[in-house]
Design a protein around this motif. Structure first.
Motif, PDB file in Angstrom:
ATOM      1  N   GLU A   1       9.404   4.461  50.835  1.00  0.00           N
ATOM      2  CA  GLU A   1       8.369   3.730  50.337  1.00  0.00           C
ATOM      3  C   GLU A   1       9.012   2.513  50.056  1.00  0.00           C
ATOM      4  O   GLU A   1       8.430   1.129  50.108  1.00  0.00           O
ATOM      5  CB  GLU A   1       7.692   4.379  49.175  1.00  0.00           C
ATOM      6  CG  GLU A   1       6.806   3.320  48.375  1.00  0.00           C
ATOM      7  CD  GLU A   1       6.265   4.100  47.135  1.00  0.00           C
ATOM      8  OE1 GLU A   1       5.127   3.910  46.712  1.00  0.00           O
ATOM      9  OE2 GLU A   1       6.625   5.265  46.652  1.00  0.00           O
TER      10      GLU A   1
ATOM     11  N   LEU B   1       8.303  -1.375  51.494  1.00  0.00           N
ATOM     12  CA  LEU B   1       7.907  -2.475  50.641  1.00  0.00           C
ATOM     13  C   LEU B   1       8.918  -3.603  50.744  1.00  0.00           C
ATOM     14  O   LEU B   1       8.349  -4.962  50.981  1.00  0.00           O
ATOM     15  CB  LEU B   1       7.947  -2.221  49.187  1.00  0.00           C
ATOM     16  CG  LEU B   1       6.708  -1.308  48.911  1.00  0.00           C
ATOM     17  CD1 LEU B   1       7.033  -0.671  47.440  1.00  0.00           C
ATOM     18  CD2 LEU B   1       5.354  -2.018  48.970  1.00  0.00           C
TER      19      LEU B   1
ATOM     20  N   GLN C   1       6.756  -6.310  53.378  1.00  0.00           N
ATOM     21  CA  GLN C   1       6.031  -7.195  52.454  1.00  0.00           C
ATOM     22  C   GLN C   1       7.190  -8.183  51.974  1.00  0.00           C
ATOM     23  O   GLN C   1       6.938  -8.869  51.156  1.00  0.00           O
ATOM     24  CB  GLN C   1       5.481  -6.226  51.549  1.00  0.00           C
ATOM     25  CG  GLN C   1       4.365  -5.529  52.050  1.00  0.00           C
ATOM     26  CD  GLN C   1       3.425  -4.811  51.010  1.00  0.00           C
ATOM     27  OE1 GLN C   1       3.457  -5.480  49.771  1.00  0.00           O
ATOM     28  NE2 GLN C   1       2.660  -3.780  51.325  1.00  0.00           N
TER      29      GLN C   1
ATOM     30  N   MET D   1       9.403  -7.885  49.440  1.00  0.00           N
ATOM     31  CA  MET D   1       9.260  -7.858  48.190  1.00  0.00           C
ATOM     32  C   MET D   1      10.705  -7.696  47.907  1.00  0.00           C
ATOM     33  O   MET D   1      11.628  -7.034  48.309  1.00  0.00           O
ATOM     34  CB  MET D   1       8.752  -6.533  47.612  1.00  0.00           C
ATOM     35  CG  MET D   1       7.100  -6.759  47.752  1.00  0.00           C
ATOM     36  SD  MET D   1       6.630  -5.141  47.072  1.00  0.00           S
ATOM     37  CE  MET D   1       4.883  -5.796  46.679  1.00  0.00           C
TER      38      MET D   1
ATOM     39  N   GLU E   1      10.011  -6.886  42.059  1.00  0.00           N
ATOM     40  CA  GLU E   1       8.566  -6.686  42.660  1.00  0.00           C
ATOM     41  C   GLU E   1       8.398  -5.521  43.125  1.00  0.00           C
ATOM     42  O   GLU E   1       7.517  -4.835  42.890  1.00  0.00           O
ATOM     43  CB  GLU E   1       8.370  -7.745  43.829  1.00  0.00           C
ATOM     44  CG  GLU E   1       8.485  -9.140  43.386  1.00  0.00           C
ATOM     45  CD  GLU E   1       8.370  -9.969  44.567  1.00  0.00           C
ATOM     46  OE1 GLU E   1       7.601 -11.048  44.406  1.00  0.00           O
ATOM     47  OE2 GLU E   1       8.999  -9.643  45.744  1.00  0.00           O
ATOM     48  N   ILE E   2       9.393  -4.663  43.601  1.00  0.00           N
ATOM     49  CA  ILE E   2       9.124  -3.336  44.266  1.00  0.00           C
ATOM     50  C   ILE E   2       9.075  -2.605  43.093  1.00  0.00           C
ATOM     51  O   ILE E   2       8.424  -1.379  42.776  1.00  0.00           O
ATOM     52  CB  ILE E   2      10.395  -2.814  45.017  1.00  0.00           C
ATOM     53  CG1 ILE E   2      10.578  -3.612  46.355  1.00  0.00           C
ATOM     54  CG2 ILE E   2      10.518  -1.272  45.334  1.00  0.00           C
ATOM     55  CD1 ILE E   2      11.694  -3.767  47.140  1.00  0.00           C
TER      56      ILE E   2
ATOM     57  N   THR F   1       8.075  -3.070  40.026  1.00  0.00           N
ATOM     58  CA  THR F   1       7.047  -3.050  39.216  1.00  0.00           C
ATOM     59  C   THR F   1       5.467  -2.665  40.222  1.00  0.00           C
ATOM     60  O   THR F   1       4.904  -1.766  39.747  1.00  0.00           O
ATOM     61  CB  THR F   1       6.558  -4.792  39.115  1.00  0.00           C
ATOM     62  OG1 THR F   1       7.554  -5.374  38.383  1.00  0.00           O
ATOM     63  CG2 THR F   1       5.167  -4.772  38.456  1.00  0.00           C
ATOM     64  N   GLU F   2       5.638  -2.739  41.485  1.00  0.00           N
ATOM     65  CA  GLU F   2       4.588  -1.970  42.304  1.00  0.00           C
ATOM     66  C   GLU F   2       4.763  -0.573  42.369  1.00  0.00           C
ATOM     67  O   GLU F   2       3.704   0.060  42.307  1.00  0.00           O
ATOM     68  CB  GLU F   2       5.154  -2.395  43.776  1.00  0.00           C
ATOM     69  CG  GLU F   2       4.160  -1.772  44.817  1.00  0.00           C
ATOM     70  CD  GLU F   2       2.876  -2.430  44.672  1.00  0.00           C
ATOM     71  OE1 GLU F   2       1.838  -1.594  45.342  1.00  0.00           O
ATOM     72  OE2 GLU F   2       2.562  -3.435  44.367  1.00  0.00           O
ATOM     73  N   VAL F   3       6.024   0.100  42.271  1.00  0.00           N
ATOM     74  CA  VAL F   3       6.043   1.366  42.272  1.00  0.00           C
ATOM     75  C   VAL F   3       6.163   1.916  40.948  1.00  0.00           C
ATOM     76  O   VAL F   3       5.819   3.345  40.683  1.00  0.00           O
ATOM     77  CB  VAL F   3       7.672   1.763  43.156  1.00  0.00           C
ATOM     78  CG1 VAL F   3       7.897   3.316  43.154  1.00  0.00           C
ATOM     79  CG2 VAL F   3       7.480   1.266  44.514  1.00  0.00           C
TER      80      VAL F   3
END
Length: 74
Positions: free
Chosen positions: A19, A23, A27, A29, A33-34, A36-38
Motif C-alpha cells: 500500500e 501511494l 500517486q 506522494m 502525505e502517505i 496522513t493518508e494511511v
C-alpha cells in the motif's frame, strides 16, 4: 531482471508495504502525505520504505516501484 524474479521479490512485501509503495509510486506522494493518508506516523512510513527497498533489493523507492511494476504488483 525477469518478470518472474520481480514477482518473487514482490511476494516478500506485506499488504501494508504494498500500500505504501503504491501511494509513493502511482500517486507520487511524499512520506508525510502517505503517513496522513494511511493514518500512521511519518517515521513509520520511512521504516516501511526501508523494508520495501530491502525486500525488493532496490536502492531507491523509484527502483522499487520499477521492480513492483515489472512483477505485476503495481
Amino acid at each position: 531482471m525477469s518478470p518472474q524474479e520481480a514477482a518473487t521479490r514482490c511476494k516478500r512485501l506485506t499488504p501494508r508495504h504494498a500500500e505504501v509503495l503504491a501511494l509513493a509510486a502511482s500517486q507520487g506522494m511524499q512520506y508525510v502525505e502517505i503517513a496522513t493518508e494511511v493514518g500512521i506516523g511519518e517515521r513509520t512510513v520511512r521504516k516501511y520504505a526501508g523494508a520495501i527497498r530491502r525486500a525488493l533489493r532496490a536502492k531507491t523507492m523509484t527502483q522499487a516501484a520499477h521492480i513492483a511494476t515489472k512483477g505485476g504488483l503495481l
